[in-house]
Design a protein around this motif. Sequence first.
Motif, PDB file in Angstrom:
ATOM      1  N   THR A 179     -23.249 -20.217 -51.236  1.00  0.00           N
ATOM      2  CA  THR A 179     -24.592 -20.610 -50.806  1.00  0.00           C
ATOM      3  C   THR A 179     -25.604 -20.624 -51.950  1.00  0.00           C
ATOM      4  O   THR A 179     -26.301 -21.628 -52.181  1.00  0.00           O
ATOM      5  CB  THR A 179     -25.088 -19.684 -49.686  1.00  0.00           C
ATOM      6  OG1 THR A 179     -24.181 -19.764 -48.582  1.00  0.00           O
ATOM      7  CG2 THR A 179     -26.473 -20.116 -49.224  1.00  0.00           C
ATOM      8  N   GLU A 180     -25.720 -19.511 -52.674  1.00  0.00           N
ATOM      9  CA  GLU A 180     -26.733 -19.429 -53.734  1.00  0.00           C
ATOM     10  C   GLU A 180     -26.439 -20.414 -54.862  1.00  0.00           C
ATOM     11  O   GLU A 180     -27.355 -21.005 -55.437  1.00  0.00           O
ATOM     12  CB  GLU A 180     -26.810 -18.000 -54.275  1.00  0.00           C
ATOM     13  CG  GLU A 180     -27.360 -16.997 -53.273  1.00  0.00           C
ATOM     14  CD  GLU A 180     -28.725 -17.398 -52.742  1.00  0.00           C
ATOM     15  OE1 GLU A 180     -29.571 -17.832 -53.556  1.00  0.00           O
ATOM     16  OE2 GLU A 180     -28.939 -17.285 -51.529  1.00  0.00           O
ATOM     17  N   MET A 213     -28.945 -23.459 -56.072  1.00  0.00           N
ATOM     18  CA  MET A 213     -29.338 -23.595 -57.460  1.00  0.00           C
ATOM     19  C   MET A 213     -29.047 -24.995 -57.983  1.00  0.00           C
ATOM     20  O   MET A 213     -29.815 -25.556 -58.763  1.00  0.00           O
ATOM     21  CB  MET A 213     -28.596 -22.553 -58.305  1.00  0.00           C
ATOM     22  CG  MET A 213     -29.028 -22.473 -59.761  1.00  0.00           C
ATOM     23  SD  MET A 213     -28.177 -21.122 -60.624  1.00  0.00           S
ATOM     24  CE  MET A 213     -26.496 -21.754 -60.648  1.00  0.00           C
ATOM     25  N   ARG A 214     -27.939 -25.582 -57.519  1.00  0.00           N
ATOM     26  CA  ARG A 214     -27.548 -26.924 -57.966  1.00  0.00           C
ATOM     27  C   ARG A 214     -28.066 -28.028 -57.045  1.00  0.00           C
ATOM     28  O   ARG A 214     -27.749 -29.193 -57.261  1.00  0.00           O
ATOM     29  CB  ARG A 214     -26.018 -26.997 -58.047  1.00  0.00           C
ATOM     30  CG  ARG A 214     -25.397 -26.099 -59.097  1.00  0.00           C
ATOM     31  CD  ARG A 214     -25.728 -26.569 -60.496  1.00  0.00           C
ATOM     32  NE  ARG A 214     -25.091 -25.763 -61.525  1.00  0.00           N
ATOM     33  CZ  ARG A 214     -23.898 -26.016 -62.054  1.00  0.00           C
ATOM     34  NH1 ARG A 214     -23.199 -27.055 -61.623  1.00  0.00           N
ATOM     35  NH2 ARG A 214     -23.401 -25.235 -62.986  1.00  0.00           N
ATOM     36  N   PRO A 273     -19.865 -13.216 -53.855  1.00  0.00           N
ATOM     37  CA  PRO A 273     -20.857 -14.206 -54.276  1.00  0.00           C
ATOM     38  C   PRO A 273     -20.379 -14.932 -55.529  1.00  0.00           C
ATOM     39  O   PRO A 273     -20.093 -14.305 -56.547  1.00  0.00           O
ATOM     40  CB  PRO A 273     -22.103 -13.353 -54.558  1.00  0.00           C
ATOM     41  CG  PRO A 273     -21.905 -12.112 -53.752  1.00  0.00           C
ATOM     42  CD  PRO A 273     -20.422 -11.859 -53.780  1.00  0.00           C
ATOM     43  N   PHE A 274     -20.267 -16.254 -55.439  1.00  0.00           N
ATOM     44  CA  PHE A 274     -19.678 -17.022 -56.526  1.00  0.00           C
ATOM     45  C   PHE A 274     -20.419 -16.823 -57.849  1.00  0.00           C
ATOM     46  O   PHE A 274     -19.815 -16.768 -58.918  1.00  0.00           O
ATOM     47  CB  PHE A 274     -19.651 -18.504 -56.156  1.00  0.00           C
ATOM     48  CG  PHE A 274     -19.067 -19.392 -57.221  1.00  0.00           C
ATOM     49  CD1 PHE A 274     -17.724 -19.311 -57.549  1.00  0.00           C
ATOM     50  CD2 PHE A 274     -19.869 -20.299 -57.901  1.00  0.00           C
ATOM     51  CE1 PHE A 274     -17.187 -20.123 -58.543  1.00  0.00           C
ATOM     52  CE2 PHE A 274     -19.341 -21.115 -58.889  1.00  0.00           C
ATOM     53  CZ  PHE A 274     -17.998 -21.026 -59.216  1.00  0.00           C
ATOM     54  N   LEU A 275     -21.741 -16.686 -57.772  1.00  0.00           N
ATOM     55  CA  LEU A 275     -22.518 -16.525 -59.003  1.00  0.00           C
ATOM     56  C   LEU A 275     -22.162 -15.243 -59.753  1.00  0.00           C
ATOM     57  O   LEU A 275     -22.352 -15.158 -60.967  1.00  0.00           O
ATOM     58  CB  LEU A 275     -24.017 -16.540 -58.684  1.00  0.00           C
ATOM     59  CG  LEU A 275     -24.602 -17.891 -58.263  1.00  0.00           C
ATOM     60  CD1 LEU A 275     -26.077 -17.753 -57.929  1.00  0.00           C
ATOM     61  CD2 LEU A 275     -24.406 -18.936 -59.366  1.00  0.00           C
ATOM     62  N   SER A 276     -21.622 -14.244 -59.033  1.00  0.00           N
ATOM     63  CA  SER A 276     -21.287 -12.976 -59.684  1.00  0.00           C
ATOM     64  C   SER A 276     -20.046 -13.082 -60.569  1.00  0.00           C
ATOM     65  O   SER A 276     -19.820 -12.220 -61.422  1.00  0.00           O
ATOM     66  CB  SER A 276     -21.079 -11.879 -58.639  1.00  0.00           C
ATOM     67  OG  SER A 276     -19.896 -12.109 -57.886  1.00  0.00           O
ATOM     68  N   VAL A 277     -19.239 -14.120 -60.359  1.00  0.00           N
ATOM     69  CA  VAL A 277     -18.009 -14.267 -61.152  1.00  0.00           C
ATOM     70  C   VAL A 277     -17.939 -15.608 -61.873  1.00  0.00           C
ATOM     71  O   VAL A 277     -16.975 -15.864 -62.599  1.00  0.00           O
ATOM     72  CB  VAL A 277     -16.745 -14.100 -60.264  1.00  0.00           C
ATOM     73  CG1 VAL A 277     -16.673 -12.703 -59.681  1.00  0.00           C
ATOM     74  CG2 VAL A 277     -16.714 -15.151 -59.146  1.00  0.00           C
TER      75      VAL A 277
END
Length: 327
Positions: free
Chosen positions: A57-58, A62-63, A91-95
């Motif tokens: 989601t995040e 962002m994109r 959370p995808f942004l964390s990795v």
Amino acid sequence: MQYITGFEHYREDAGTAVTLGKFDGLHRGHRKLVERIMEHVEREPDLKSVVCFFEMTEFKKMRHLDQKRLMLNEERAIRLEGKVDYLIECPFLSVKEMEAETFIEKILSGLFHARYIVVGENFRFGHDRRGDVAMLAKFQERYGYCLEVIPNEYYGERIVSSTYVKEVMKTGNIDLVNRLLSYPYTIAGTVQKGAGMGREIGYPTMDIYPCQEKILPPNGAYVCKLHVDQEWYQGVCNIGQKPTVSKGGETILSVHLFCYEKKEEANGKAVVLHLYHYLRPEEKFEDVEELKCQIEEDIWEGKRHFLLTMESRRALLESETKKQKKN
């Protein structure tokens, strides 16, 4: 099943059979991955089964990407409840910036203590998607896990994927959507008090406002079942804005159940809706009487659908019984 958000809250010391992906929809291809880790745990009870999904989601915000999803996180949890030991939301942004080998070392080996890693043949991970099944295979011996790569699932000539399911969803062919998923398309929500127009015309409905991120089929009437008060009830529903009796606005799921007498008590209750079959597009009728006639026809078609389904199952069961007797 334990639902954990973020790797930092995972505290299990046991070895695991783990599968990873976005798992949007938990379609037939995803199901093969989940079933495989469950098989490992059945054979080796000291293992724990882990489904790790990347929450996008995040990243999509962002994109400025489309955030519509086939499956909300709570719906995924409902679908996997009682099947696996852990559902991990990552959370995808964390990795996203983590190097692929670091992900193997720190997450798969160090955190999950993976003994079996089960992924699809197109699985990619790590910074710039540099990790793939070849890399996972390369490091098996170093980190002490066994990699299993599950071939793509096909429907005809098409690979079963979330993208393909979304394409079909746009056409309203909910029957095919359900075949690709291997279960009825599911929408979780809460019943909200409506204007009461359905009761006034003799067909009381429950109004459910879906999450804006949830992908819905085209507006129209559908055969459905609703889980409320710990029971499943057959019915029909309209997805749309009720153009005959309202001025439009938000998309509403208006559900009429065939045999449910406690509609007024349902307000505020959490429910789960299953869609089975597309009946017709949403339309604005000349008057309420014309709408009532159409609702009666929808109900008849809905009951006919469930009757035919039951008869088909009975015929299949009788056929299988005859085959067993012959053998």
